[in-house]
Design a protein around this motif. Structure first.
Motif, PDB file in Angstrom:
ATOM      1  N   ALA A 149      -7.116   6.047  17.606  1.00 26.65           N
ATOM      2  CA  ALA A 149      -7.387   4.602  17.551  1.00 26.65           C
ATOM      3  C   ALA A 149      -7.788   4.187  16.137  1.00 26.65           C
ATOM      4  N   PHE A 150      -8.596   5.010  15.466  1.00 32.41           N
ATOM      5  CA  PHE A 150      -9.011   4.713  14.092  1.00 32.41           C
ATOM      6  C   PHE A 150      -7.803   4.692  13.156  1.00 32.41           C
ATOM      7  N   VAL A 151      -6.943   5.704  13.252  1.00 31.11           N
ATOM      8  CA  VAL A 151      -5.750   5.773  12.402  1.00 31.11           C
ATOM      9  C   VAL A 151      -4.876   4.538  12.629  1.00 31.11           C
ATOM     10  N   ASP A 152      -4.691   4.158  13.892  1.00 33.72           N
ATOM     11  CA  ASP A 152      -3.905   2.960  14.198  1.00 33.72           C
ATOM     12  C   ASP A 152      -4.544   1.712  13.590  1.00 33.72           C
ATOM     13  N   GLU A 153      -5.846   1.551  13.789  1.00 37.27           N
ATOM     14  CA  GLU A 153      -6.537   0.357  13.271  1.00 37.27           C
ATOM     15  C   GLU A 153      -6.450   0.289  11.750  1.00 37.27           C
ATOM     16  N   LEU A 154      -6.608   1.426  11.070  1.00 42.36           N
ATOM     17  CA  LEU A 154      -6.521   1.410   9.612  1.00 42.36           C
ATOM     18  C   LEU A 154      -5.107   1.051   9.169  1.00 42.36           C
ATOM     19  N   GLY A 155      -4.107   1.573   9.857  1.00 44.14           N
ATOM     20  CA  GLY A 155      -2.729   1.208   9.527  1.00 44.14           C
ATOM     21  C   GLY A 155      -2.483  -0.281   9.691  1.00 44.14           C
ATOM     22  N   TRP A 156      -2.957  -0.844  10.791  1.00 37.70           N
ATOM     23  CA  TRP A 156      -2.794  -2.292  11.008  1.00 37.70           C
ATOM     24  C   TRP A 156      -3.586  -3.110   9.987  1.00 37.70           C
ATOM     25  N   LEU A 157      -4.809  -2.642   9.664  1.00 29.86           N
ATOM     26  CA  LEU A 157      -5.611  -3.333   8.652  1.00 29.86           C
ATOM     27  C   LEU A 157      -4.895  -3.312   7.308  1.00 29.86           C
ATOM     28  N   ASN A 158      -4.412  -2.141   6.891  1.00 27.28           N
ATOM     29  CA  ASN A 158      -3.704  -2.052   5.611  1.00 27.28           C
ATOM     30  C   ASN A 158      -2.482  -2.964   5.589  1.00 27.28           C
ATOM     31  N   GLN A 159      -1.727  -3.009   6.691  1.00 27.40           N
ATOM     32  CA  GLN A 159      -0.556  -3.886   6.744  1.00 27.40           C
ATOM     33  C   GLN A 159      -0.958  -5.357   6.633  1.00 27.40           C
ATOM     34  N   GLY A 160      -2.018  -5.740   7.352  1.00 33.07           N
ATOM     35  CA  GLY A 160      -2.472  -7.130   7.299  1.00 33.07           C
ATOM     36  C   GLY A 160      -2.947  -7.524   5.914  1.00 33.07           C
ATOM     37  N   VAL A 161      -3.724  -6.652   5.276  1.00 34.56           N
ATOM     38  CA  VAL A 161      -4.206  -6.949   3.921  1.00 34.56           C
ATOM     39  C   VAL A 161      -3.024  -6.985   2.956  1.00 34.56           C
ATOM     40  N   ALA A 162      -2.092  -6.053   3.087  1.00 39.67           N
ATOM     41  CA  ALA A 162      -0.926  -6.031   2.193  1.00 39.67           C
ATOM     42  C   ALA A 162      -0.153  -7.342   2.253  1.00 39.67           C
ATOM     43  N   ARG A 163      -0.050  -7.924   3.452  1.00 44.80           N
ATOM     44  CA  ARG A 163       0.658  -9.208   3.580  1.00 44.80           C
ATOM     45  C   ARG A 163      -0.048 -10.328   2.813  1.00 44.80           C
ATOM     46  N   CYS A 164      -1.331 -10.161   2.526  1.00 45.08           N
ATOM     47  CA  CYS A 164      -2.098 -11.162   1.774  1.00 45.08           C
ATOM     48  C   CYS A 164      -2.126 -10.859   0.284  1.00 45.08           C
ATOM     49  N   CYS A 165      -1.461  -9.794  -0.128  1.00 44.47           N
ATOM     50  CA  CYS A 165      -1.486  -9.356  -1.524  1.00 44.47           C
ATOM     51  C   CYS A 165      -0.156  -9.626  -2.210  1.00 44.47           C
ATOM     52  N   SER A 166      -0.203  -9.746  -3.520  1.00 44.14           N
ATOM     53  CA  SER A 166       1.039  -9.869  -4.285  1.00 44.14           C
ATOM     54  C   SER A 166       1.584  -8.498  -4.646  1.00 44.14           C
ATOM     55  N   ASP A 167       0.701  -7.497  -4.768  1.00 45.89           N
ATOM     56  CA  ASP A 167       1.123  -6.151  -5.151  1.00 45.89           C
ATOM     57  C   ASP A 167       0.425  -5.110  -4.297  1.00 45.89           C
ATOM     58  N   VAL A 168       1.135  -4.003  -4.081  1.00 48.14           N
ATOM     59  CA  VAL A 168       0.567  -2.829  -3.427  1.00 48.14           C
ATOM     60  C   VAL A 168       0.851  -1.639  -4.327  1.00 48.14           C
ATOM     61  N   THR A 169      -0.179  -0.832  -4.550  1.00 46.20           N
ATOM     62  CA  THR A 169      -0.034   0.390  -5.331  1.00 46.20           C
ATOM     63  C   THR A 169      -0.313   1.572  -4.431  1.00 46.20           C
ATOM     64  N   LEU A 170       0.626   2.519  -4.412  1.00 46.56           N
ATOM     65  CA  LEU A 170       0.424   3.791  -3.734  1.00 46.56           C
ATOM     66  C   LEU A 170       0.028   4.803  -4.794  1.00 46.56           C
ATOM     67  N   MET A 171      -1.112   5.436  -4.605  1.00 41.90           N
ATOM     68  CA  MET A 171      -1.578   6.466  -5.538  1.00 41.90           C
ATOM     69  C   MET A 171      -1.148   7.832  -5.019  1.00 41.90           C
ATOM     70  N   VAL A 172      -0.474   8.597  -5.876  1.00 47.79           N
ATOM     71  CA  VAL A 172      -0.033   9.946  -5.550  1.00 47.79           C
ATOM     72  C   VAL A 172      -0.419  10.845  -6.717  1.00 47.79           C
ATOM     73  N   ALA A 173      -1.297  11.819  -6.458  1.00 49.02           N
ATOM     74  CA  ALA A 173      -1.710  12.776  -7.490  1.00 49.02           C
ATOM     75  C   ALA A 173      -2.174  12.084  -8.766  1.00 49.02           C
ATOM     76  N   GLY A 174      -2.926  11.006  -8.603  1.00 51.01           N
ATOM     77  CA  GLY A 174      -3.463  10.278  -9.749  1.00 51.01           C
ATOM     78  C   GLY A 174      -2.489   9.325 -10.411  1.00 51.01           C
ATOM     79  N   GLN A 175      -1.282   9.207  -9.869  1.00 50.59           N
ATOM     80  CA  GLN A 175      -0.262   8.356 -10.475  1.00 50.59           C
ATOM     81  C   GLN A 175      -0.023   7.119  -9.611  1.00 50.59           C
ATOM     82  N   PRO A 176      -0.048   5.931 -10.223  1.00 52.47           N
ATOM     83  CA  PRO A 176       0.178   4.704  -9.458  1.00 52.47           C
ATOM     84  C   PRO A 176       1.668   4.389  -9.310  1.00 52.47           C
TER      85      PRO A 176
END
Length: 185
Positions: A149-176
């Motif tokens: 349930a936590f994993v699902d809620e965080l996924g939905w939260l991230n999607q909702g916040v992303a829709r309110c953002c102009s940019d999304v950055t995925l960090m992988v091994a310190g690289q944006p």
């Protein structure tokens, strides 16, 4: 930076450091600019206290800190003003405080109301916000109902916040890896 930005990634991927670099650029762009970090972590044990202390020490000079483990909307409203960037570090801990509180029972209805309030507030906020959050849905499916349930809620939260953002950055091994948010058609 004129609008909101979501920085997501795994643990120790460099999310907070990248958010601080964005804040540093904001401060350098105009001497009148200010930055407030809204910290959501609670110190449940010695290890968490050490993490929080390390983040405080590593935070750049000129950044104010406000602690808001649950009342994120209120903190955003109180800090928002033209010329101020707000860094929320992090949405994962905020959700944890709601759904897996150290003391007491979770209140899913109150959580949903607070999440919905955040998503309604973001388009109206006068300050740009950089959100830090974990991407936790890439691993194996957790065995317990509560963690799923936590994993699902965080996924939905991230999607909702992303829709309110102009940019999304995925960090992988310190690289944006940054890209503009694309609306689904």
């Amino acid at each position: 930076m004129s609008s909101h930005h979501l920085v997501v990634g795994g643990q120790r991927s460099g999310k907070s450091r990248h958010a601080e670099r964005l804040a540093q650029r904001w401060l350098a762009a105009d001497p009148a600019h200010r930055v407030t970090v809204v910290a959501t972590a609670e110190a449940w044990d010695d290890e968490m206290r050490a993490r929080i202390a390390r983040h405080r020490v590593e935070r750049l000079e000129g950044m104010d800190t406000v602690e808001a483990p649950r009342a994120l909307c209120g903190a955003l409203q109180a800090q928002a003003e033209p010329g101020r960037l707000i860094v929320v570090d992090c949405l994962t801990m905020w959700l944890t405080n709601w759904l897996m509180p150290a003391a007491g029972e979770p209140d899913p209805a109150a959580w949903r109301a607070e999440r919905d309030a955040l998503l309604a507030l973001l388009p109206q906020l006068v300050s740009p916000v950089v959100f830090v959050s974990n991407e936790v849905g890439w691993g194996i499916v957790p065995l317990s109902r509560e963690v799923r349930a936590f994993v699902d809620e965080l996924g939905w939260l991230n999607q909702g916040v992303a829709r309110c953002c102009s940019d999304v950055t995925l960090m992988v091994a310190g690289q944006p890896w940054t890209r503009p948010v694309v609306e689904e058609t």
